[in-house]
Design an enzyme around this catalytic site. Sequence first.
Site, mmCIF file in Angstrom:
data_model
loop_
_atom_site.group_PDB
_atom_site.id
_atom_site.type_symbol
_atom_site.label_atom_id
_atom_site.label_comp_id
_atom_site.label_asym_id
_atom_site.label_seq_id
_atom_site.Cartn_x
_atom_site.Cartn_y
_atom_site.Cartn_z
ATOM 1 C CE LYS A 50 -2.994 -2.038 3.286
ATOM 2 N NZ LYS A 50 -3.628 -2.035 4.529
ATOM 3 N N GLY A 51 2.149 1.084 0.419
ATOM 4 C CA GLY A 51 2.896 2.299 0.739
ATOM 5 C C GLY A 51 3.126 3.325 -0.398
ATOM 6 C CD GLU A 106 8.296 -0.417 -3.011
ATOM 7 O OE1 GLU A 106 7.117 0.168 -2.529
ATOM 8 O OE2 GLU A 106 8.613 -1.274 -2.454
ATOM 9 C CG ASP A 110 14.464 -0.882 5.218
ATOM 10 O OD1 ASP A 110 15.366 -0.300 5.551
ATOM 11 O OD2 ASP A 110 13.910 -1.757 5.966
ATOM 12 C CE LYS A 138 14.466 2.903 6.022
ATOM 13 N NZ LYS A 138 13.662 2.660 7.365
ATOM 14 C CG PHE A 159 10.104 2.844 11.074
ATOM 15 C CD1 PHE A 159 10.308 1.581 9.994
ATOM 16 C CD2 PHE A 159 8.929 3.433 11.054
ATOM 17 C CE1 PHE A 159 9.414 0.888 9.604
ATOM 18 C CE2 PHE A 159 7.820 2.364 10.507
ATOM 19 C CZ PHE A 159 8.154 1.349 9.851
ATOM 20 C CB VAL A 160 10.397 7.594 7.399
ATOM 21 C CG1 VAL A 160 11.847 8.138 7.727
ATOM 22 C CG2 VAL A 160 10.607 6.653 6.333
ATOM 23 C CG ASP A 166 2.342 0.912 7.390
ATOM 24 O OD1 ASP A 166 3.311 0.979 6.575
ATOM 25 O OD2 ASP A 166 2.058 0.076 8.101
ATOM 26 N NE ARG A 172 -0.947 1.988 4.931
ATOM 27 C CZ ARG A 172 0.485 1.186 4.517
ATOM 28 N NH1 ARG A 172 1.165 1.811 3.940
ATOM 29 N NH2 ARG A 172 0.309 0.098 5.079
HETATM 30 P P1 IMP Z 1 12.573 -4.012 1.907
HETATM 31 O O1 IMP Z 1 12.021 -5.086 1.048
HETATM 32 O O2 IMP Z 1 13.458 -4.139 3.044
HETATM 33 O O3 IMP Z 1 13.156 -2.898 0.988
HETATM 34 O O4 IMP Z 1 11.254 -3.107 2.476
HETATM 35 C C1 IMP Z 1 10.594 -2.459 1.420
HETATM 36 C C2 IMP Z 1 9.012 -2.319 2.214
HETATM 37 O O5 IMP Z 1 9.231 -1.954 3.785
HETATM 38 C C3 IMP Z 1 8.579 -0.884 1.741
HETATM 39 O O6 IMP Z 1 7.862 -0.994 0.601
HETATM 40 C C4 IMP Z 1 7.725 -0.305 2.785
HETATM 41 O O7 IMP Z 1 6.468 -0.871 3.058
HETATM 42 C C5 IMP Z 1 8.575 -1.017 4.278
HETATM 43 N N1 IMP Z 1 9.357 -0.157 4.952
HETATM 44 C C6 IMP Z 1 10.736 -0.298 4.840
HETATM 45 N N2 IMP Z 1 11.330 0.815 5.650
HETATM 46 C C7 IMP Z 1 10.134 1.401 6.037
HETATM 47 C C8 IMP Z 1 10.054 2.745 7.001
HETATM 48 O O8 IMP Z 1 10.906 3.483 7.434
HETATM 49 N N3 IMP Z 1 8.773 3.107 6.973
HETATM 50 C C9 IMP Z 1 7.657 2.347 6.753
HETATM 51 N N4 IMP Z 1 7.807 1.490 5.965
HETATM 52 C C10 IMP Z 1 9.052 1.044 5.428
HETATM 53 MG MG MG Z 2 4.664 -0.945 4.505
#
Ligand code: IMP
Ligand code: MG
Length: 183
Positions: A50-51, A106, A110, A138, A159-160, A166, A172
């Site tokens: 959803k982000g 996206e 992270d 990040k 963490f944002v 969210d 959100r």
């Molecule tokens: P990744 O698979 O670890 O790269 O994470 C990506 C997903 O994790 C993103 O699409 C977000 O939904 C969630 N996410 C990662 N970091 C944060 C954050 O700081 N705040 C909120 N959601 C996050």
């Molecule tokens: Mg998320």
Amino acid sequence: MEIKNTEDFNKHIKRVLVSEEEIKAEIKKAAAKIDALYDGRPILLVSILKGAFVFMADLCRAVTVPCEIGFMCAKSYYSGTVSTGVVQITMDLDRDVSNYHLVIVEDIIDTGRTLNDVVKMLKARNPLSLTVITLLDKPSRRLVEFEADISLFTIPDHFVIGYGLDCAELYRNLPYIAEYTEN
Ligand code: IMP
Ligand code: MG
């Protein structure tokens, strides 16, 4: 985290990291890059729910190339604010992408796991081309090697929340990006 009222809600917003104005200005630049890249060719913007829904809504109104939109839901499981490393596609695109120039939209990269999996999966469907755009990056948190083609903001390891992002499904709707604090 128990949120019973606005006071509870507000106390977890530590500080604004990226303002509405900054987001708007960078989206304008990113949209110009997409316009230049595709030069009038139609694209399919694919938002990862959803982000990315807020970013998608603003980005699609800033590009001028002919554009369709699509949605996918990829869940990377979080226990609180810590990634557990499990990525699952819970809702897939509703069409064959082999005739499309795909632009994956996206919210944040992270660990890199979500996009790494999603991009692999979509490339296997042979789109005409595939570009990845992310609102936030990040890089210090990467566990798998992954770089977006276009990234609007590089942020430190906080963490944002806000602008689609969210914490336990809340925040959100903030119009800016903020740093979250537990207390
Ligand atoms: P990744 O698979 O670890 O790269 O994470 C990506 C997903 O994790 C993103 O699409 C977000 O939904 C969630 N996410 C990662 N970091 C944060 C954050 O700081 N705040 C909120 N959601 C996050
Ligand atoms: Mg998320």
